[in-house]
Each structure stands twice: as C-alpha cells, then as structure tokens.
Design a protein around this motif. Structure first.
Motif, PDB file in Angstrom:
ATOM      1  N   ARG A 102      -1.889 -59.229 -87.568  1.00  0.00           N
ATOM      2  CA  ARG A 102      -3.350 -59.137 -87.655  1.00  0.00           C
ATOM      3  C   ARG A 102      -3.971 -60.300 -86.881  1.00  0.00           C
ATOM      4  O   ARG A 102      -3.671 -61.458 -87.136  1.00  0.00           O
ATOM      5  CB  ARG A 102      -3.820 -59.166 -89.096  1.00  0.00           C
ATOM      6  CG  ARG A 102      -5.340 -58.992 -89.186  1.00  0.00           C
ATOM      7  CD  ARG A 102      -5.785 -58.714 -90.571  1.00  0.00           C
ATOM      8  NE  ARG A 102      -5.874 -59.956 -91.310  1.00  0.00           N
ATOM      9  CZ  ARG A 102      -6.493 -60.058 -92.479  1.00  0.00           C
ATOM     10  NH1 ARG A 102      -7.027 -59.001 -93.050  1.00  0.00           N
ATOM     11  NH2 ARG A 102      -6.548 -61.223 -93.086  1.00  0.00           N
ATOM     12  N   LEU A 103      -4.831 -59.976 -85.952  1.00  0.00           N
ATOM     13  CA  LEU A 103      -5.540 -60.963 -85.144  1.00  0.00           C
ATOM     14  C   LEU A 103      -6.937 -61.151 -85.725  1.00  0.00           C
ATOM     15  O   LEU A 103      -7.701 -60.197 -85.838  1.00  0.00           O
ATOM     16  CB  LEU A 103      -5.642 -60.487 -83.692  1.00  0.00           C
ATOM     17  CG  LEU A 103      -6.483 -61.329 -82.736  1.00  0.00           C
ATOM     18  CD1 LEU A 103      -5.902 -62.727 -82.585  1.00  0.00           C
ATOM     19  CD2 LEU A 103      -6.585 -60.633 -81.371  1.00  0.00           C
ATOM     20  N   VAL A 104      -7.247 -62.391 -86.106  1.00  0.00           N
ATOM     21  CA  VAL A 104      -8.574 -62.741 -86.606  1.00  0.00           C
ATOM     22  C   VAL A 104      -9.156 -63.757 -85.636  1.00  0.00           C
ATOM     23  O   VAL A 104      -8.526 -64.765 -85.333  1.00  0.00           O
ATOM     24  CB  VAL A 104      -8.506 -63.352 -88.018  1.00  0.00           C
ATOM     25  CG1 VAL A 104      -9.897 -63.759 -88.485  1.00  0.00           C
ATOM     26  CG2 VAL A 104      -7.854 -62.389 -88.991  1.00  0.00           C
ATOM     27  N   VAL A 105     -10.347 -63.482 -85.128  1.00  0.00           N
ATOM     28  CA  VAL A 105     -10.995 -64.380 -84.176  1.00  0.00           C
ATOM     29  C   VAL A 105     -12.175 -65.066 -84.852  1.00  0.00           C
ATOM     30  O   VAL A 105     -13.018 -64.407 -85.461  1.00  0.00           O
ATOM     31  CB  VAL A 105     -11.475 -63.606 -82.925  1.00  0.00           C
ATOM     32  CG1 VAL A 105     -12.317 -64.499 -82.031  1.00  0.00           C
ATOM     33  CG2 VAL A 105     -10.291 -63.048 -82.159  1.00  0.00           C
ATOM     34  N   ILE A 106     -12.190 -66.387 -84.731  1.00  0.00           N
ATOM     35  CA  ILE A 106     -13.335 -67.174 -85.175  1.00  0.00           C
ATOM     36  C   ILE A 106     -13.952 -67.769 -83.914  1.00  0.00           C
ATOM     37  O   ILE A 106     -13.304 -68.538 -83.209  1.00  0.00           O
ATOM     38  CB  ILE A 106     -12.915 -68.297 -86.144  1.00  0.00           C
ATOM     39  CG1 ILE A 106     -12.233 -67.707 -87.381  1.00  0.00           C
ATOM     40  CG2 ILE A 106     -14.135 -69.151 -86.524  1.00  0.00           C
ATOM     41  CD1 ILE A 106     -11.619 -68.741 -88.306  1.00  0.00           C
ATOM     42  N   GLN A 107     -15.183 -67.363 -83.619  1.00  0.00           N
ATOM     43  CA  GLN A 107     -15.874 -67.890 -82.441  1.00  0.00           C
ATOM     44  C   GLN A 107     -16.763 -69.046 -82.868  1.00  0.00           C
ATOM     45  O   GLN A 107     -17.607 -68.919 -83.742  1.00  0.00           O
ATOM     46  CB  GLN A 107     -16.721 -66.832 -81.757  1.00  0.00           C
ATOM     47  CG  GLN A 107     -17.410 -67.380 -80.516  1.00  0.00           C
ATOM     48  CD  GLN A 107     -18.350 -66.394 -79.850  1.00  0.00           C
ATOM     49  OE1 GLN A 107     -18.605 -65.318 -80.380  1.00  0.00           O
ATOM     50  NE2 GLN A 107     -18.862 -66.756 -78.700  1.00  0.00           N
ATOM     51  N   TYR A 150     -13.332 -56.067 -78.811  1.00  0.00           N
ATOM     52  CA  TYR A 150     -11.915 -56.282 -78.508  1.00  0.00           C
ATOM     53  C   TYR A 150     -11.062 -56.613 -79.724  1.00  0.00           C
ATOM     54  O   TYR A 150      -9.835 -56.590 -79.631  1.00  0.00           O
ATOM     55  CB  TYR A 150     -11.763 -57.389 -77.455  1.00  0.00           C
ATOM     56  CG  TYR A 150     -12.465 -57.021 -76.178  1.00  0.00           C
ATOM     57  CD1 TYR A 150     -11.851 -56.192 -75.251  1.00  0.00           C
ATOM     58  CD2 TYR A 150     -13.769 -57.446 -75.931  1.00  0.00           C
ATOM     59  CE1 TYR A 150     -12.505 -55.806 -74.095  1.00  0.00           C
ATOM     60  CE2 TYR A 150     -14.426 -57.063 -74.773  1.00  0.00           C
ATOM     61  CZ  TYR A 150     -13.800 -56.243 -73.866  1.00  0.00           C
ATOM     62  OH  TYR A 150     -14.455 -55.852 -72.727  1.00  0.00           O
ATOM     63  N   VAL A 151     -11.693 -56.955 -80.833  1.00  0.00           N
ATOM     64  CA  VAL A 151     -10.932 -57.285 -82.040  1.00  0.00           C
ATOM     65  C   VAL A 151     -11.600 -56.665 -83.268  1.00  0.00           C
ATOM     66  O   VAL A 151     -12.811 -56.449 -83.278  1.00  0.00           O
ATOM     67  CB  VAL A 151     -10.799 -58.812 -82.241  1.00  0.00           C
ATOM     68  CG1 VAL A 151      -9.993 -59.441 -81.121  1.00  0.00           C
ATOM     69  CG2 VAL A 151     -12.148 -59.488 -82.356  1.00  0.00           C
ATOM     70  N   ASP A 152     -10.797 -56.380 -84.286  1.00  0.00           N
ATOM     71  CA  ASP A 152     -11.323 -55.788 -85.515  1.00  0.00           C
ATOM     72  C   ASP A 152     -11.829 -56.833 -86.498  1.00  0.00           C
ATOM     73  O   ASP A 152     -12.729 -56.569 -87.281  1.00  0.00           O
ATOM     74  CB  ASP A 152     -10.232 -54.948 -86.196  1.00  0.00           C
ATOM     75  CG  ASP A 152      -9.841 -53.736 -85.354  1.00  0.00           C
ATOM     76  OD1 ASP A 152     -10.708 -53.200 -84.629  1.00  0.00           O
ATOM     77  OD2 ASP A 152      -8.666 -53.336 -85.413  1.00  0.00           O
ATOM     78  N   PHE A 153     -11.231 -58.012 -86.494  1.00  0.00           N
ATOM     79  CA  PHE A 153     -11.581 -59.057 -87.448  1.00  0.00           C
ATOM     80  C   PHE A 153     -12.179 -60.226 -86.683  1.00  0.00           C
ATOM     81  O   PHE A 153     -11.483 -60.907 -85.939  1.00  0.00           O
ATOM     82  CB  PHE A 153     -10.340 -59.491 -88.242  1.00  0.00           C
ATOM     83  CG  PHE A 153      -9.698 -58.339 -88.962  1.00  0.00           C
ATOM     84  CD1 PHE A 153     -10.216 -57.871 -90.161  1.00  0.00           C
ATOM     85  CD2 PHE A 153      -8.580 -57.716 -88.431  1.00  0.00           C
ATOM     86  CE1 PHE A 153      -9.638 -56.801 -90.814  1.00  0.00           C
ATOM     87  CE2 PHE A 153      -7.993 -56.641 -89.082  1.00  0.00           C
ATOM     88  CZ  PHE A 153      -8.521 -56.183 -90.272  1.00  0.00           C
ATOM     89  N   PHE A 154     -13.475 -60.452 -86.904  1.00  0.00           N
ATOM     90  CA  PHE A 154     -14.219 -61.383 -86.062  1.00  0.00           C
ATOM     91  C   PHE A 154     -15.347 -62.025 -86.854  1.00  0.00           C
ATOM     92  O   PHE A 154     -16.043 -61.349 -87.606  1.00  0.00           O
ATOM     93  CB  PHE A 154     -14.770 -60.595 -84.870  1.00  0.00           C
ATOM     94  CG  PHE A 154     -15.787 -61.315 -84.061  1.00  0.00           C
ATOM     95  CD1 PHE A 154     -15.433 -62.392 -83.277  1.00  0.00           C
ATOM     96  CD2 PHE A 154     -17.106 -60.907 -84.060  1.00  0.00           C
ATOM     97  CE1 PHE A 154     -16.373 -63.063 -82.511  1.00  0.00           C
ATOM     98  CE2 PHE A 154     -18.058 -61.563 -83.296  1.00  0.00           C
ATOM     99  CZ  PHE A 154     -17.686 -62.646 -82.528  1.00  0.00           C
ATOM    100  N   ILE A 155     -15.507 -63.339 -86.682  1.00  0.00           N
ATOM    101  CA  ILE A 155     -16.599 -64.063 -87.316  1.00  0.00           C
ATOM    102  C   ILE A 155     -17.094 -65.140 -86.354  1.00  0.00           C
ATOM    103  O   ILE A 155     -16.299 -65.754 -85.639  1.00  0.00           O
ATOM    104  CB  ILE A 155     -16.152 -64.686 -88.667  1.00  0.00           C
ATOM    105  CG1 ILE A 155     -17.313 -65.415 -89.352  1.00  0.00           C
ATOM    106  CG2 ILE A 155     -14.957 -65.577 -88.493  1.00  0.00           C
ATOM    107  CD1 ILE A 155     -16.971 -65.929 -90.747  1.00  0.00           C
TER     108      ILE A 155
END
Length: 177
Positions: A102-107, A150-155
């Motif tokens: 699972r890829l989680v992106v925090i911007q 591009y990602v499902d999990f993003f904040i």
C-alpha cells in the motif's frame, strides 16, 4: 513528497521516530551514489551534474528498490523525495501494486515566505539538501500535477504548523479513519 524546503525531511524524520520506521532520502541516495559526503555543499557545476535526468532516474529507481527491501524486512518504510516528476510517482505506484504494497503519499506544503526562510536557515547549518535560496523559483519546485490521480491514499499537510500537531491532528487521524 513535496516541493523544495516544504518540510519533507523534517516530517519524514518525525514520522520515523514516532512509528519506528526507516527513512530513505533521495538527497542522501543522490550523494551516496556519487560518492560525495552527505553534508558537503557542492559548487554549482558539480551540483548541476547531480541533478541531470539520467542521474535523477537512477536515484528514484534506487529509492524504490531500497524501499522494497525495507518493506520486506520491516513491513513499512518512509521515502523522502519530491516526486516532482509524475513519472517517478507513477512508477512507484506500479511497483507497489505489483508487490501488493500500500502506497500512502503525504504531500508537504508551505508558503513561499516560509520556504525562503527555511532555505536561508540552511545556508548557516549543515544539511544534506543542496537547494539554495538562489536556486528557488516557486514554479520550478512545486508539484504541478494532481497527485490524487496517481495514488489512492493521499493527504496534504501544511508544515507551517508544528510537527507534533501535524502528526496528531492530521496524519494519525488519516490512518485511523
């Protein structure tokens, strides 16, 4: 992920400490691959070579490979990089999907004023990053694509708030929700 001096490394380190994870930094990998001391400030000509497209592609591939190795050992890892080029994020997403990760992106986000203050502070203290105030042009260092495509999990987080507040009020609730 996020633009230059938006607080990526500070947040990555705090999250690593909070959750007992490793951090892999594109800045560190870039210098390690070149055989350069992590805290050495390079002259402009040498620094430009470190950021050529071919070098950067290798850095992001190494980041993904080392990240997968960390996940195999410990179950999770924090990758600290801009991912300004959407192709690198797309490649990471594909790699994660293939491996069932699972890829989680925090911007990270900050105002230009805060970014410039952080860059000025970097001039006086050792840092792995080579980005300088004289290099900074907001349009060149911002993420210019919709990450959520591009990602499902993003904040997105505003790093002008304290790291403790970000973790407790934004990041932990995101994962709990």
């Amino acid at each position: 992920m996020g633009g230059g001096a938006t607080g990526k490394s500070t947040l990555a380190t705090a999250l690593a400490n909070e959750f007992g994870l490793s951090v892999l930094s594109s800045d560190a990998i870039r210098k390690q691959r070149a055989g350069i001391d992590l805290y050495k400030r390079l002259p402009d000509a040498e620094r430009a070579h470190l950021y050529e497209a071919q070098v950067t592609e290798g850095v992001y591939q190494t980041l993904a490979n080392k990240g997968l190795a960390e996940i195999d050992k410990f179950g999770a890892v924090i990758l600290d990089a801009t991912y300004r080029n959407k192709e690198y994020l797309k490649q990471l997403r594909v790699i994660c999907e293939q491996r069932g990760v699972r890829l989680v992106v925090i911007q990270t986000m900050a105002t230009e004023k805060t970014i410039r203050e952080r860059l000025k502070k970097r001039e006086a203290e050792p840092t792995i990053s080579d980005l300088r105030n004289s290099d900074y042009v907001s349009t060149r260092f911002e993420i210019e694509y919709p990450i959520e495509d591009y990602v499902d999990f993003f904040i997105k987080v505003d790093t002008q708030r304290t790291i403790e507040t970000l973790i407790n009020d934004d990041i932990i609730p995101y994962f709990m929700g």
